[in-house]
Structure formats: C-alpha cells, structure tokens
Design a protein around this motif. Structure first.
Motif, PDB file in Angstrom:
ATOM      1  N   MET A   1       0.853  -1.165   0.000  1.00  0.00           N
ATOM      2  CA  MET A   1       0.000   0.000   0.000  1.00  0.00           C
ATOM      3  C   MET A   1       0.905   1.237   0.000  1.00  0.00           C
ATOM      4  N   GLU A   2       0.544   2.234  -0.767  1.00  0.00           N
ATOM      5  CA  GLU A   2       1.323   3.472  -0.851  1.00  0.00           C
ATOM      6  C   GLU A   2       1.356   4.147   0.516  1.00  0.00           C
ATOM      7  N   LEU A   3       2.495   4.686   0.882  1.00  0.00           N
ATOM      8  CA  LEU A   3       2.738   5.160   2.243  1.00  0.00           C
ATOM      9  C   LEU A   3       1.786   6.252   2.702  1.00  0.00           C
ATOM     10  N   SER A   4       1.517   7.252   1.883  1.00  0.00           N
ATOM     11  CA  SER A   4       0.613   8.327   2.320  1.00  0.00           C
ATOM     12  C   SER A   4      -0.809   7.805   2.493  1.00  0.00           C
ATOM     13  N   LEU A   5      -1.233   6.870   1.641  1.00  0.00           N
ATOM     14  CA  LEU A   5      -2.554   6.253   1.779  1.00  0.00           C
ATOM     15  C   LEU A   5      -2.615   5.396   3.043  1.00  0.00           C
ATOM     16  N   LEU A   6      -1.539   4.664   3.307  1.00  0.00           N
ATOM     17  CA  LEU A   6      -1.458   3.841   4.507  1.00  0.00           C
ATOM     18  C   LEU A   6      -1.586   4.711   5.756  1.00  0.00           C
ATOM     19  N   ALA A   7      -0.861   5.816   5.799  1.00  0.00           N
ATOM     20  CA  ALA A   7      -0.917   6.718   6.950  1.00  0.00           C
ATOM     21  C   ALA A   7      -2.307   7.323   7.102  1.00  0.00           C
ATOM     22  N   LEU A   8      -2.914   7.735   5.993  1.00  0.00           N
ATOM     23  CA  LEU A   8      -4.250   8.311   6.024  1.00  0.00           C
ATOM     24  C   LEU A   8      -5.267   7.311   6.560  1.00  0.00           C
ATOM     25  N   GLU A   9      -5.219   6.071   6.089  1.00  0.00           N
ATOM     26  CA  GLU A   9      -6.140   5.033   6.556  1.00  0.00           C
ATOM     27  C   GLU A   9      -5.939   4.747   8.041  1.00  0.00           C
ATOM     28  N   ALA A  10      -4.674   4.678   8.479  1.00  0.00           N
ATOM     29  CA  ALA A  10      -4.393   4.424   9.892  1.00  0.00           C
ATOM     30  C   ALA A  10      -4.966   5.531  10.767  1.00  0.00           C
ATOM     31  N   VAL A  11      -4.810   6.778  10.337  1.00  0.00           N
ATOM     32  CA  VAL A  11      -5.334   7.914  11.104  1.00  0.00           C
ATOM     33  C   VAL A  11      -6.853   7.871  11.159  1.00  0.00           C
ATOM     34  N   LYS A  12      -7.506   7.545  10.039  1.00  0.00           N
ATOM     35  CA  LYS A  12      -8.968   7.461  10.035  1.00  0.00           C
ATOM     36  C   LYS A  12      -9.461   6.392  11.011  1.00  0.00           C
ATOM     37  N   ILE A  13      -8.782   5.260  11.018  1.00  0.00           N
ATOM     38  CA  ILE A  13      -9.191   4.161  11.894  1.00  0.00           C
ATOM     39  C   ILE A  13      -8.987   4.547  13.355  1.00  0.00           C
ATOM     40  N   VAL A  14      -7.828   5.116  13.669  1.00  0.00           N
ATOM     41  CA  VAL A  14      -7.538   5.517  15.046  1.00  0.00           C
ATOM     42  C   VAL A  14      -8.540   6.567  15.511  1.00  0.00           C
ATOM     43  N   SER A  15      -8.860   7.519  14.657  1.00  0.00           N
ATOM     44  CA  SER A  15      -9.839   8.550  15.012  1.00  0.00           C
ATOM     45  C   SER A  15     -11.199   7.928  15.291  1.00  0.00           C
ATOM     46  N   TYR A  16     -11.593   6.993  14.450  1.00  0.00           N
ATOM     47  CA  TYR A  16     -12.882   6.328  14.614  1.00  0.00           C
ATOM     48  C   TYR A  16     -12.937   5.566  15.931  1.00  0.00           C
ATOM     49  N   VAL A  17     -11.891   4.795  16.203  1.00  0.00           N
ATOM     50  CA  VAL A  17     -11.876   3.969  17.403  1.00  0.00           C
ATOM     51  C   VAL A  17     -11.787   4.841  18.653  1.00  0.00           C
ATOM     52  N   ALA A  18     -11.029   5.915  18.583  1.00  0.00           N
ATOM     53  CA  ALA A  18     -10.867   6.783  19.751  1.00  0.00           C
ATOM     54  C   ALA A  18     -12.153   7.543  20.070  1.00  0.00           C
ATOM     55  N   ASN A  19     -12.953   7.849  19.046  1.00  0.00           N
ATOM     56  CA  ASN A  19     -14.135   8.685  19.245  1.00  0.00           C
ATOM     57  C   ASN A  19     -15.448   7.920  19.348  1.00  0.00           C
ATOM     58  N   LYS A  20     -15.493   6.672  18.933  1.00  0.00           N
ATOM     59  CA  LYS A  20     -16.752   5.919  18.943  1.00  0.00           C
ATOM     60  C   LYS A  20     -16.545   4.545  19.548  1.00  0.00           C
ATOM     61  N   ALA A  21     -17.572   4.057  20.155  1.00  0.00           N
ATOM     62  CA  ALA A  21     -17.531   2.697  20.688  1.00  0.00           C
ATOM     63  C   ALA A  21     -18.263   1.785  19.716  1.00  0.00           C
ATOM     64  N   THR A  22     -17.583   0.808  19.211  1.00  0.00           N
ATOM     65  CA  THR A  22     -18.217  -0.203  18.361  1.00  0.00           C
ATOM     66  C   THR A  22     -18.107  -1.534  19.082  1.00  0.00           C
ATOM     67  N   ASP A  23     -18.546  -2.603  18.451  1.00  0.00           N
ATOM     68  CA  ASP A  23     -18.453  -3.877  19.136  1.00  0.00           C
ATOM     69  C   ASP A  23     -17.843  -4.929  18.238  1.00  0.00           C
ATOM     70  N   GLY A  24     -17.481  -6.029  18.850  1.00  0.00           N
ATOM     71  CA  GLY A  24     -17.012  -7.196  18.133  1.00  0.00           C
ATOM     72  C   GLY A  24     -15.624  -7.074  17.549  1.00  0.00           C
ATOM     73  N   ALA A  25     -15.429  -7.755  16.429  1.00  0.00           N
ATOM     74  CA  ALA A  25     -14.120  -7.871  15.802  1.00  0.00           C
ATOM     75  C   ALA A  25     -13.596  -6.539  15.276  1.00  0.00           C
ATOM     76  N   LEU A  26     -14.478  -5.690  14.792  1.00  0.00           N
ATOM     77  CA  LEU A  26     -14.050  -4.403  14.260  1.00  0.00           C
ATOM     78  C   LEU A  26     -13.439  -3.549  15.372  1.00  0.00           C
ATOM     79  N   GLU A  27     -14.064  -3.548  16.530  1.00  0.00           N
ATOM     80  CA  GLU A  27     -13.524  -2.803  17.665  1.00  0.00           C
ATOM     81  C   GLU A  27     -12.156  -3.355  18.049  1.00  0.00           C
ATOM     82  N   LYS A  28     -12.012  -4.667  18.070  1.00  0.00           N
ATOM     83  CA  LYS A  28     -10.739  -5.295  18.438  1.00  0.00           C
ATOM     84  C   LYS A  28      -9.650  -4.931  17.437  1.00  0.00           C
TER      85      LYS A  28
END
Length: 119
Positions: A1-28
C-alpha cells in the motif's frame, strides 16, 4: 500500500476507534491499531488527542525510516478493512425480499428458505 494512503487510513481508523464505541471484531482490530501506534509514539505523541495531519506526518516519517513498522501497520490496517467490509448486511422486506449481504460469512434468512424449495 502506498505510504501516504497507509498513513491516512491508519489515522482514520484511530480517530474512529478513539471517538466511537463499536463492538465485536471491528472494535478489536481498531483497538489493536490504536495500541500499536500508542506504543510506538509513547513519549513523543499522544495518538488519541493529536491532530490528524500531525499524526499522519508522524506515521509517514516513522514508516520511511522503519520498514518493520510500515509492514506491521499495513497488516493492521488491511485487517481492519477486511473486517469492516464483511460487516455489511441489509435486508428489506416489504412485499418482497431484497437482501444485500456483501462478503457475509454467515447465512441470510432468504438463503435457507430458497434452498428448501429446490428439491
């Protein structure tokens, strides 16, 4: 995966997990990524409260200098995306059945009924 895209995706995921509570495998999977980045940047950057552009820049910088970090980060991001793509199921029943179960690993009610009438 291209590095800037990888970093962008990682930030989106971290932001989502830090700000919302989900359940199951996605949360893990998201929690695993958050934990990985928190440990990597401990003492240098507060991952959960850092502005997304700054976190993205830190991820890119770290990944450019550390191929093992990039590889592990990519594995965690891809795992999260795969789990996220399997969680999409809709079923509408108003005078007919419309089922959309993209990448569903389980069975949908309509599948069981339809298979009974094929005999």
């Amino acid at each position: 995966m291209e590095l800037s895209l990888l970093a962008l995706e990682a930030v989106k995921i971290v932001s989502y997990v830090a700000n919302k509570a989900t359940d199951g495998a996605l949360e893990k999977a998201g929690a695993n990524l958050l934990d990985f980045l928190s440990k990597r940047f401990r003492g240098r950057l507060a991952v959960q409260s850092t502005e997304s552009r700054r976190l993205e820049a830190a991820i890119i910088s770290e990944a450019e200098s550390n191929p093992a970090f990039k590889s592990e980060l990519e594995k965690l991001v891809v795992n999260y995306q795969q789990i996220q793509s399997t969680n999409y199921i809709t079923q509408n029943t108003e005078k007919g059945v419309n089922i959309n179960a993209a990448n569903n690993a389980g069975t949908v009610v309509g599948q069981q009924i339809q298979s009974q009438f094929r005999q």
